[in-house]
Design an enzyme around this catalytic site. Structure first.
Site, PDB file in Angstrom:
ATOM      1  N   TYR A   1       5.228   5.125   5.450  1.00  0.00           N
ATOM      2  CA  TYR A   1       6.643   5.767   5.556  1.00  0.00           C
ATOM      3  C   TYR A   1       7.001   6.301   6.722  1.00  0.00           C
ATOM      4  CZ  TYR A   1       6.524   4.225   0.521  1.00  0.00           C
ATOM      5  OH  TYR A   1       6.451   3.647  -0.693  1.00  0.00           O
TER       6      TYR A   1
ATOM      7  N   LYS B   1      -7.406   0.147  -0.362  1.00  0.00           N
ATOM      8  CA  LYS B   1      -7.315  -1.451  -0.302  1.00  0.00           C
ATOM      9  C   LYS B   1      -8.380  -1.643   0.883  1.00  0.00           C
ATOM     10  CE  LYS B   1      -5.831  -5.399  -1.271  1.00  0.00           C
ATOM     11  NZ  LYS B   1      -6.166  -6.205  -2.497  1.00  0.00           N
TER      12      LYS B   1
ATOM     13  N   ASP C   1      -5.092  -2.675  -6.495  1.00  0.00           N
ATOM     14  CA  ASP C   1      -4.617  -3.848  -7.347  1.00  0.00           C
ATOM     15  C   ASP C   1      -5.516  -3.634  -8.737  1.00  0.00           C
ATOM     16  OD1 ASP C   1      -6.474  -4.457  -5.541  1.00  0.00           O
ATOM     17  OD2 ASP C   1      -6.437  -6.477  -5.369  1.00  0.00           O
TER      18      ASP C   1
ATOM     19  N   ASP D   1       3.382   5.998  -4.406  1.00  0.00           N
ATOM     20  CA  ASP D   1       4.714   5.991  -4.964  1.00  0.00           C
ATOM     21  C   ASP D   1       4.781   5.187  -5.922  1.00  0.00           C
ATOM     22  OD1 ASP D   1       7.326   5.915  -4.677  1.00  0.00           O
ATOM     23  OD2 ASP D   1       7.679   5.055  -3.088  1.00  0.00           O
TER      24      ASP D   1
ATOM     25  N   ASP E   1       4.787   5.813 -10.585  1.00  0.00           N
ATOM     26  CA  ASP E   1       6.044   5.331 -11.240  1.00  0.00           C
ATOM     27  C   ASP E   1       5.281   4.703 -12.468  1.00  0.00           C
ATOM     28  OD1 ASP E   1       8.009   6.609  -9.953  1.00  0.00           O
ATOM     29  OD2 ASP E   1       9.250   4.678  -9.795  1.00  0.00           O
TER      30      ASP E   1
END
Ligand code: NAD
Length: 354
Positions: free
Chosen positions: A141, A191, A223, A247, A251
């Site tokens: 970001y 990852k 994942d 992020d 959620d």
């Protein structure tokens, strides 16, 4: 000693939930013999309307000098034009950066009485009590270069994912410190089979783990982590990860608790003011009705007492009062009840002194 708290109620239901949560914060602090001084400032859409910017320099300076900042939510349809130069979220991003808060902390617990409000099967939810620690100021970001260009006749978009070992170390250390106070397990999510930044993340996580021999470290690919959060969430204690993975996973984790209105968050740096806010947005659909669930913001004040004012007992009293209110069947509209924000807060206040 007086503690200086800046209130940023923001937009939509923000002022409603912050107004109620402050009543609980004041009562819990007073019972603990802590005195608080509140300064209220504009952030987000209301600041754009008043000053033409989502956060003034004066507001940021006040927050930087405070002991803690309590935020409601920012944004709403009035300021939603994606082409607009000035947007409410700029206030939030500028505030996080200006406060140097690099770790976002989201505790997720599932109250037994609210299991039916969650989309997951009850047996998967037993014993869920986890914290997600998301790196907040680095990664994709914020990476440079970023932009668009034409390459061989095709429009190309570039984002860059950068982390330094120091940025990783400080947030992973924080996660280990939390784990030490809890079930002593850190799940570091990356990852590493694909990304170089993740391989550095993993290397640093192993180095930090050596500083905390009492805490177990497990690595998990993002994942796999996204599956585990819904198949075996009770097995997770502290999950730490980089900005974008965090992020998305925060959620996902928030769904476990049943309602967005219940969950608090803290954003912390090294020293300096912490930033506390519910995880929900400004809920324009119910703004102004006085029916928003104030518990996420009330629980955020508990985190404020614990992490910024070093008042763990006052924090625990607020959490126990909220737990009891839920056990007693008290519910706002989002949880299928009919209590207003004020009525729910009155009940929590009454339970605070039991
Ligand atoms: P939202 O969280 O505001 O609302 C989603 C749904 O949950 C709505 O139906 C809402 O009524 C309900 N809800 C949320 N909080 C509740 C509460 N405390 N009590 C009862 N019900 C509650 O998300 P959204 O609708 O996607 O976004 C609305 C606005 O909020 C947008 O402008 C968005 O940009 C902004 N937003 C701000 C933040 C923030 O300030 N940190 C975070 C997310 C969204």
């Amino acid at each position: 000693m007086e503690n200086n708290i800046v209130l940023l109620p923001g937009d939509g239901i923000g002022p409603e939930v912050v107004g109620q949560a402050v009543r609980v914060l004041e009562a819990a602090a007073a019972a603990a013999g802590t005195s608080l001084r509140f300064t209220e400032r504009l952030l987000g859409g209301c600041s754009i309307d008043q000053y033409g910017t989502a956060m003034t320099e004066e507001t940021l300076a006040d927050c930087q000098q405070a002991d803690a900042v309590l935020l409601g939510a920012v944004g709403g349809p009035k300021w939603d034009d994606p082409q607009a130069k000035v947007r409410p979220e700029q206030g939030l991003l500028g505030l996080r950066k200006g406060l140097g808060v690099f770790a976002n902390l989201r505790p997720v617990r599932v109250h037994p009485a609210l299991v039916s409000a969650s989309p997951l099967k009850p047996e998967r939810l037993a014993g869920v009590d986890l914290i997600v620690v998301r790196e907040l100021t680095g990664g994709l970001y914020f990476g440079q270069p970023k932009g668009r260009q034409m390459v061989d006749g095709h429009e190309q978009a570039v984002d860059t994912l950068v982390y330094t070992d120091e940025e990783i170390r400080r947030v992973v250390r924080l996660a280990f410190r939390f784990a030490q106070q809890r079930r002593k397990k850190v799940t570091s999510v990356d990852k590493a089979n694909v990304l170089e930044s993740s391989r550095l993340w993993r290397k640093v996580a192993v180095e930090v783990a050596a500083e905390f021999p009492d805490v177990a470290l497990e690595h998990m690919l993002v994942d796999t982590a996204s599956m585990r959060l819904v198949t075996s969430p009770a097995a997770i204690d502290v999950l730490v990860t980089e900005n974008m993975f965090g992020d998305i996973l925060t959620d996902e984790a928030s769904v476990l608790a049943g309602s967005m209105g219940m969950l608090p968050s803290a954003s912390l740096g090294e020293g300096g003011a912490g930033l506390y806010e519910p995880i929900h947005g400004s809920a324009p659909d119910i703004a102004g009705k006085g029916i928003a669930n104030p518990l996420g913001t009330i629980l955020s004040t508990a985190l404020l007492l614990r992490y910024s004012l070093n008042q763990p007992e006052a924090a625990a009293r607020i959490e126990a009062a909220v737990d009891k209110a839920i056990s007693d069947g008290l519910r706002t509209v989002d949880l299928g009840g009919s209590l207003t924000s004020r009525q729910m807060t009155d009940e929590v206040l009454a339970l605070l002194n039991v």
